[in-house]
Design a protein around this motif. Sequence first.
Motif, short mmCIF file in Angstrom:
data_model
loop_
_atom_site.label_atom_id
_atom_site.label_comp_id
_atom_site.label_asym_id
_atom_site.label_seq_id
_atom_site.Cartn_x
_atom_site.Cartn_y
_atom_site.Cartn_z
N MET B 1 0.87 -0.90 0.10
CA MET B 1 0.23 -0.26 0.52
C MET B 1 1.18 1.82 0.57
SD MET B 1 -3.35 0.20 -0.41
CE MET B 1 -4.45 -1.14 -0.29
N ILE B 2 0.58 1.99 -0.87
CA ILE B 2 1.60 3.33 -0.70
C ILE B 2 0.18 4.48 -0.28
CG2 ILE B 2 2.87 5.19 -1.96
CD1 ILE B 2 3.06 2.79 -4.48
N ASN B 3 0.89 5.46 0.78
CA ASN B 3 0.69 6.38 1.22
C ASN B 3 0.46 7.07 0.41
OD1 ASN B 3 -0.46 8.51 2.96
ND2 ASN B 3 1.26 7.90 4.47
N PRO B 4 -0.99 7.99 -0.05
CA PRO B 4 -0.90 8.86 -1.29
C PRO B 4 -0.29 10.18 -0.41
CG PRO B 4 -2.93 8.77 0.12
CD PRO B 4 -2.03 7.72 0.62
N LEU B 5 -0.08 10.73 0.69
CA LEU B 5 1.07 11.98 1.49
C LEU B 5 2.30 11.63 0.82
CD1 LEU B 5 -0.95 12.59 4.24
CD2 LEU B 5 -1.15 13.40 2.27
N ARG B 6 2.86 10.78 0.81
CA ARG B 6 4.82 10.24 0.64
C ARG B 6 4.51 10.97 -0.74
NH1 ARG B 6 7.34 4.33 1.55
NH2 ARG B 6 9.07 5.28 0.87
N PRO B 7 4.48 10.70 -1.95
CA PRO B 7 4.42 11.70 -3.14
C PRO B 7 4.82 13.18 -2.81
CG PRO B 7 2.83 10.16 -3.97
CD PRO B 7 2.96 10.23 -2.34
N ILE B 8 3.52 13.81 -2.14
CA ILE B 8 3.61 14.70 -1.93
C ILE B 8 4.79 15.07 -1.33
CG2 ILE B 8 2.14 16.72 -0.95
CD1 ILE B 8 -0.42 15.06 -1.94
N GLY B 9 4.68 14.82 -0.42
CA GLY B 9 6.03 14.63 1.10
C GLY B 9 7.21 14.62 0.54
#
Lengths: 261, 262
Positions: B1-9
């Motif tokens: 599962m990829i946290n959707p906030l991760r790319p933004i962060g």
Amino acid sequence: MSQDNAAKINLSGVRKTFAGGKKVVLDHVDLEIGKGESVVIIGGSGTGKSVTIKCMLGLLKPDSGSITIDGKDVNNMSASEREDINQQVGMLFQAAALFDSLPIWENVAFGLIARNQCSRHDARDIAVEKLKLVGLSPDVLDLSPSELSSGMQKRVGLARAIASNPEIIFFDEPTTGLDPIMADVINNLIVHVNQTIGATAVTITHDMKSARKIGDRIAMLYDGRIIWAGPTDAIDHSDNEYVDQFIHGRTEGPIKMVARR
Amino acid sequence: MINPLRPIGSAFLSFLETTGRLVMFTVDGLSHCVRPPFYGRQLLRQIIEIGFLTLPVVGLTAIFAGMVLALQSYTGFARFSAEGAIASVVALSITRELGPVLAGLMIAGRIGAAMAAEIGTMRVTEQVDALTTLSTNPMKYLVAPRLIAGTLMLPFVVFIADVIGIFGGYLVAVYKLGFNPSNYLQNTWEILTTLDIVSGLVKASAFGFITTLMGCYHGYHSGGGAQGVGKATTNAVVSASILILCVNYILTLFFFTKDVAG
Ligand SMILES: Nc1ncnc2c1ncn2[C@@H]1O[C@H](COP(=O)(O)OP(=O)(O)O)[C@@H](O)[C@H]1O
Ligand SMILES: [Mg+2]
């Protein structure tokens, strides 16, 4: 830490990784190079030989481990101290790295002019003399680097590296791309610089003939470590199967050529 | 599962990293502009490159800009029978905005790209490293002369562009629209204030700094191979152009807020 007076350059536990630590190029390199000694580093392409030299030059900063030159830790010194050390260093880059925008003679004399060792006029004369040492005639003085073949560029790079009579000289594959006769001229020149000027020489090569001729000592880099180091004569009975495979250029052996080049 | 906030962060972190690197590069570059040794030959080469070799391109841009301004404002103002305003429109637009902005953008394309390509090539062919081993600081040898030459020479280039641009407007007004030459020049002369010219030249200086900084920065941090250099060149031109337009707005606000408010 023991202070060895004879060591000109000392690497201990040098580690260098790229891509945020994912790509380990140098794992734990230990190497001691004595004053006036000529050490040859051999190893397959891509094993990190150039990276090792760049760490010694301060062009790359090791992740950990220490590098000392004349007993001084060069990793943690100020920029001006580093510049002082660079004053006594010469470097031949693997692809020569000549300055495109300058004519050949200014390339050769660049360090002399930068270090205010002589006037621009005298620098040209010195360039003529150094070019002669590497077998190039004064005809090339005013050409631009792009007008020379890569072998000639290499020789100009060599002339530039030795122009200001440095105390330490690094040669990154000095004979690669040269014909056998010119390679021998360059080998002799390196021996000459090492013996008559007394410069400490560190040479990278995978040309074993050249390594035997130039080196007082040979060190082999493999998998991020120096796996063998010893006097040049001893390399034929190193009892190290990696070294044996490398110096005889065999496909069979512990070194696996996995999808290189 | 990829946290959707991760790319933004991670995008945010890499933005901070780039900004930090750029700020350090700028401070380092500026500090080398004021500390000896100075490389006079390098500076001279850049002065010629930026101050003279760009004149044809900038001159052509300016003359057409002036000509089209005269033509457009005529078609606009003719409706209000205020043809006399043409000289003012041309003079003010050229000196305040079009001169510096168009010259800045042209120079970003010409000089910014050339600098990024040259320094980028030097980086990937290890010439930048070679400088260091030859006791020459690359920031001082490559970057400082370019920053100085860009900052000093762009006002000169823009001044020439101003003159040529106004001359372009004059050509159209006099030879195509049949205006009286001396009236036109008189109108031009009367409307222009020192602030109009000086604000344009200050902008020019800022744009020169921005363009050379972007060219040097992207070249200096160029990735490997021809592809890396190509990318550095594109980035230099795009970032310089955007920064020029952005800083132009800020400087206009600074110089002319009074007029706007009043
Ligand atoms: N600046 C760099 N960034 C990322 N990887 C690098 C860099 N310099 C060298 N490497 C990698 O380190 C490894 C060793 O390179 P190098 O020292 O040039 O090999 P060689 O022993 O042939 O001289 C190679 O895999 C190379 O891709
Ligand atoms: Mg190499």
